[in-house]
Design an enzyme around this catalytic site. Structure first.
Site, PDB file in Angstrom:
ATOM      1  N   GLY A  12      -6.586   3.998  -5.023  1.00 30.39           N
ATOM      2  CA  GLY A  12      -7.029   5.357  -4.728  1.00 30.39           C
ATOM      3  C   GLY A  12      -8.377   5.442  -4.049  1.00 30.39           C
ATOM      4  O   GLY A  12      -9.041   6.478  -4.108  1.00 30.39           O
TER       5      GLY A  12
ATOM      6  N   LYS B  26       0.824  -1.215   0.000  1.00 29.41           N
ATOM      7  CA  LYS B  26       0.000   0.000   0.000  1.00 29.41           C
ATOM      8  C   LYS B  26       0.856   1.261   0.000  1.00 29.41           C
ATOM      9  O   LYS B  26       0.432   2.312   0.473  1.00 29.41           O
ATOM     10  CB  LYS B  26      -0.976   0.023   1.177  1.00 29.41           C
ATOM     11  CG  LYS B  26      -1.883  -1.192   1.268  1.00 29.41           C
ATOM     12  CD  LYS B  26      -2.519  -1.563  -0.061  1.00 29.41           C
ATOM     13  CE  LYS B  26      -3.429  -0.465  -0.610  1.00 29.41           C
ATOM     14  NZ  LYS B  26      -3.979  -0.839  -1.954  1.00 29.41           N
ATOM     15  N   GLY B  27       2.062   1.148  -0.566  1.00 26.61           N
ATOM     16  CA  GLY B  27       2.921   2.317  -0.667  1.00 26.61           C
ATOM     17  C   GLY B  27       2.885   2.957  -2.042  1.00 26.61           C
ATOM     18  O   GLY B  27       3.399   4.058  -2.237  1.00 26.61           O
TER      19      GLY B  27
END
Length: 311
Positions: free
Chosen positions: A275, A68-69
């Site tokens: 997103g 999740k980076g």
């Protein structure tokens, strides 16, 4: 002939070699030394390359994390470069025992076909936080170049929760609120795995036991979201790629709220799962989260010799 070559490749992939470097303190017992094996295997494959010169190559670069980076965005942007060949899926070779036990022959088979001048890249975000992985990667190729994309640790925790939450929603399964994970007995639940993944200094120390900092390029994930082109330029320089990606390759999609890619007149955006809006979190709890990461962030900044605009 093809059958004989395949047999030779599989045979080489299963060879057991004795380690030629001392194991680091706390190293995995019985860790195989893969350097010679990797070189031999790659030479066998090159000898049997397709008539156009393309062949599967072991990666010269790995995107090691963080989950999740922004690893998918980074890979997609890097794939704009004509000299990059990227594996489509997360391979999980070095962190999943069922894959690692199959040897480098299996790992090679997961790579895309590429021309001799192209750089093969794979990404598996879980590598960064998996204790066994740094030594295993080093044993395959101690000169490999590593890409690590990080974002604000608190935001990364919320993204981590959001992904798992929507996975449950799609399967029509209930999932607790983020407060139930973050709070236990009135205090921040430090046993929550998502918090551990954001303790960057702890995981980075493990990688620096095997690789010098100059072999690891840290991409600022927050800046990549806001203004991707300058970050990708830095990646090109780190990988010693000719500057081929341009500002015109990026455009801001107002509907989605983030940058999308334009390649040879074709527009493409990341999957809709990327997103997503984060859950609303009580400001007091959010402050606790920021306070929790304050000292670990300082340690990380000292470790890598640079700072980031995190809370």
């Amino acid at each position: 002939m093809a059958a004989l070559l395949l047999g030779a490749v599989l045979l080489v992939a299963q060879l057991q070699l004795v380690p030629c470097r001392p194991a680091a303190p706390g190293a995995e017992p019985g860790q195989q030394e893969l350097v010679g094996k990797a070189a031999t295997l790659q030479n066998e494959v090159r000898a049997g390359a397709a008539p156009n010169g393309s062949a599967q190559q072991l990666p010269q670069t790995i995107i090691i994390g963080v989950r999740k980076g922004g690893t998918r965005a980074l890979l997609e942007m890097l794939s704009l470069h004509p000299d990059v060949a990227a594996a489509e899926n997360e391979v999980h070779f070095f962190d999943w025992e069922e894959h690692f036990s199959q040897g480098l022959g299996w790992y090679l088979s997961q790579m895309p076909f590429s021309a001799p001048h192209q750089l093969t890249v794979e990404k598996t975000p879980a590598y960064f936080t998996s204790p066994k992985v740094p030594e295993r990667v080093h044993s395959m190729n101690p000169s490999i170049r590593l890409l690590l994309i990080l974002r604000d640790p608190s935001e990364r925790v919320l993204s981590d929760y959001t992904q798992v939450f929507y996975n449950h929603v799609q399967k029509h399964k209930p999932y607790p609120s983020i407060e139930e994970f973050l709070v236990r007995d009135g205090r921040l639940n430090v046993d929550y795995k998502a918090l551990n993944r954001s303790l960057y200094h702890m995981h980075m120390q493990n990688w620096l036991r095997f690789f010098p900092l100059r072999h690891i390029h840290i991409v600022d994930g927050d800046r990549l979201i806001r203004d991707p082109f300058p970050e990708i330029q830095k990646v090109e320089r780190f990988l010693k790629l000719a500057p081929q990606i341009n500002a015109s390759n990026f455009y801001f999609n107002k509907t989605k709220g983030f940058y999308c890619l334009r390649d040879s007149g074709r527009d493409r955006c990341l999957h809709e799962s990327k997103g997503r809006a984060h859950p609303q979190v009580d400001p007091k709890l959010l402050n606790k989260l920021h306070e929790y990461f304050h000292e670990p962030n300082k340690k990380f900044f000292e470790l890598v010799g640079r700072t980031f605009d995190w809370h």
